[in-house]
Design a protein around this motif. Structure first.
Motif, PDB file in Angstrom:
ATOM      1  N   ALA A  76      19.518  43.189  54.945  1.00  0.00           N
ATOM      2  CA  ALA A  76      19.341  41.741  54.942  1.00  0.00           C
ATOM      3  C   ALA A  76      20.533  41.125  54.233  1.00  0.00           C
ATOM      4  O   ALA A  76      21.015  41.656  53.232  1.00  0.00           O
ATOM      5  N   PHE A  77      21.011  40.020  54.766  1.00  0.00           N
ATOM      6  CA  PHE A  77      22.108  39.312  54.128  1.00  0.00           C
ATOM      7  C   PHE A  77      22.047  37.846  54.518  1.00  0.00           C
ATOM      8  O   PHE A  77      21.329  37.448  55.431  1.00  0.00           O
ATOM      9  N   ARG A  78      22.790  37.050  53.783  1.00  0.00           N
ATOM     10  CA  ARG A  78      22.818  35.611  53.994  1.00  0.00           C
ATOM     11  C   ARG A  78      24.264  35.163  54.135  1.00  0.00           C
ATOM     12  O   ARG A  78      25.139  35.629  53.424  1.00  0.00           O
ATOM     13  N   GLU A  79      24.501  34.262  55.094  1.00  0.00           N
ATOM     14  CA  GLU A  79      25.803  33.656  55.295  1.00  0.00           C
ATOM     15  C   GLU A  79      25.687  32.173  54.963  1.00  0.00           C
ATOM     16  O   GLU A  79      24.844  31.478  55.521  1.00  0.00           O
ATOM     17  N   ILE A  80      26.536  31.703  54.050  1.00  0.00           N
ATOM     18  CA  ILE A  80      26.520  30.298  53.666  1.00  0.00           C
ATOM     19  C   ILE A  80      27.891  29.707  53.995  1.00  0.00           C
ATOM     20  O   ILE A  80      28.914  30.241  53.571  1.00  0.00           O
ATOM     21  N   MET A  81      27.868  28.615  54.768  1.00  0.00           N
ATOM     22  CA  MET A  81      29.105  27.953  55.164  1.00  0.00           C
ATOM     23  C   MET A  81      29.079  26.511  54.678  1.00  0.00           C
ATOM     24  O   MET A  81      28.247  25.724  55.135  1.00  0.00           O
ATOM     25  N   PRO A  82      29.959  26.154  53.756  1.00  0.00           N
ATOM     26  CA  PRO A  82      30.059  24.751  53.349  1.00  0.00           C
ATOM     27  C   PRO A  82      30.455  23.898  54.560  1.00  0.00           C
ATOM     28  O   PRO A  82      31.384  24.242  55.290  1.00  0.00           O
ATOM     29  N   MET A  83      29.733  22.815  54.768  1.00  0.00           N
ATOM     30  CA  MET A  83      29.953  21.989  55.952  1.00  0.00           C
ATOM     31  C   MET A  83      30.819  20.760  55.683  1.00  0.00           C
ATOM     32  O   MET A  83      31.155  20.040  56.584  1.00  0.00           O
ATOM     33  N   GLY A  84      31.160  20.503  54.438  1.00  0.00           N
ATOM     34  CA  GLY A  84      32.017  19.369  54.136  1.00  0.00           C
ATOM     35  C   GLY A  84      31.235  18.123  53.794  1.00  0.00           C
ATOM     36  O   GLY A  84      30.011  18.054  53.982  1.00  0.00           O
ATOM     37  N   PRO A  85      31.916  17.107  53.291  1.00  0.00           N
ATOM     38  CA  PRO A  85      31.235  15.910  52.790  1.00  0.00           C
ATOM     39  C   PRO A  85      30.542  15.075  53.870  1.00  0.00           C
ATOM     40  O   PRO A  85      29.600  14.343  53.577  1.00  0.00           O
ATOM     41  N   GLU A  86      30.994  15.162  55.122  1.00  0.00           N
ATOM     42  CA  GLU A  86      30.366  14.367  56.184  1.00  0.00           C
ATOM     43  C   GLU A  86      29.027  14.942  56.642  1.00  0.00           C
ATOM     44  O   GLU A  86      28.261  14.285  57.325  1.00  0.00           O
ATOM     45  N   GLN A 132      25.249  17.020  55.747  1.00  0.00           N
ATOM     46  CA  GLN A 132      24.227  17.001  54.705  1.00  0.00           C
ATOM     47  C   GLN A 132      23.933  18.410  54.234  1.00  0.00           C
ATOM     48  O   GLN A 132      22.954  19.018  54.629  1.00  0.00           O
ATOM     49  N   GLY A 133      24.810  18.955  53.416  1.00  0.00           N
ATOM     50  CA  GLY A 133      24.584  20.274  52.851  1.00  0.00           C
ATOM     51  C   GLY A 133      25.326  21.381  53.555  1.00  0.00           C
ATOM     52  O   GLY A 133      26.128  21.162  54.449  1.00  0.00           O
ATOM     53  N   ASP A 134      25.028  22.596  53.129  1.00  0.00           N
ATOM     54  CA  ASP A 134      25.660  23.793  53.653  1.00  0.00           C
ATOM     55  C   ASP A 134      24.808  24.426  54.739  1.00  0.00           C
ATOM     56  O   ASP A 134      23.577  24.348  54.708  1.00  0.00           O
ATOM     57  N   ARG A 135      25.473  25.091  55.673  1.00  0.00           N
ATOM     58  CA  ARG A 135      24.773  25.892  56.684  1.00  0.00           C
ATOM     59  C   ARG A 135      24.387  27.196  56.010  1.00  0.00           C
ATOM     60  O   ARG A 135      25.222  27.903  55.478  1.00  0.00           O
ATOM     61  N   MET A 174      19.698  24.049  56.774  1.00  0.00           N
ATOM     62  CA  MET A 174      20.773  23.246  56.187  1.00  0.00           C
ATOM     63  C   MET A 174      20.389  22.915  54.758  1.00  0.00           C
ATOM     64  O   MET A 174      19.325  22.336  54.506  1.00  0.00           O
ATOM     65  N   ASP A 175      21.259  23.310  53.837  1.00  0.00           N
ATOM     66  CA  ASP A 175      21.107  23.014  52.411  1.00  0.00           C
ATOM     67  C   ASP A 175      19.776  23.511  51.840  1.00  0.00           C
ATOM     68  O   ASP A 175      19.176  22.860  50.988  1.00  0.00           O
ATOM     69  N   ALA A 176      19.326  24.630  52.346  1.00  0.00           N
ATOM     70  CA  ALA A 176      18.094  25.263  51.857  1.00  0.00           C
ATOM     71  C   ALA A 176      18.268  26.774  52.001  1.00  0.00           C
ATOM     72  O   ALA A 176      19.168  27.240  52.679  1.00  0.00           O
TER      73      ALA A 176
END
Length: 119
Positions: free
Chosen positions: A59-69, A71-74, A95-97
């Motif tokens: 199991a693993f998690r991928e987090i991608m910052p989506m930028g200021p435009e 609402q949160g990270d993928r 998103m952002d959770a």
């Protein structure tokens, strides 16, 4: 957001080999970069404790910052399970959770897969 599952069936011992490659990659990969339809991205990878299902699981998690435009990270959790010559991948995207694919559902699906593989 969205959950999904996919199955990949392999010949001979190819499922074991592919799974070993994934496990090896997860020991060293903590981020990667790429291009998508929305442009370049960088993903952070964190390893999690997998459920005790199938012959082996990660199991693993991928987090991608989506930028200021945005609402949160993928945030996407992936659970990859090998049962015989088949690899099942379960993912939960938010998103952002930090949501997780339901473990009980994974257990039921892997049991169905195991039963389908019996002669």
């Amino acid at each position: 957001m969205a959950g999904r599952s996919t199955l990949a069936s392999y010949e001979d011992d190819q499922a074991e080999q592919r799974f070993a490659e994934l496990k090896q990659a997860l020991t060293v990969c903590r981020s990667y970069e790429g291009d998508s339809y929305s442009g370049p991205f960088k993903a952070m990878v964190t390893v999690e404790t997998p459920p005790q299902v199938g012959e082996e699981a990660v199991a693993f998690r991928e987090i991608m910052p989506m930028g200021p435009e945005q609402q949160g990270d993928r945030n996407e959790q992936l659970i990859v399970v090998r049962t015989g010559n088949t690899i099942a991948t379960f993912s939960e995207l938010s998103m952002d959770a930090s949501r997780s694919f339901p473990t009980e559902l994974i257990s039921r699906q892997v049991e169905r897969l195991r039963n389908a593989q019996r002669p």
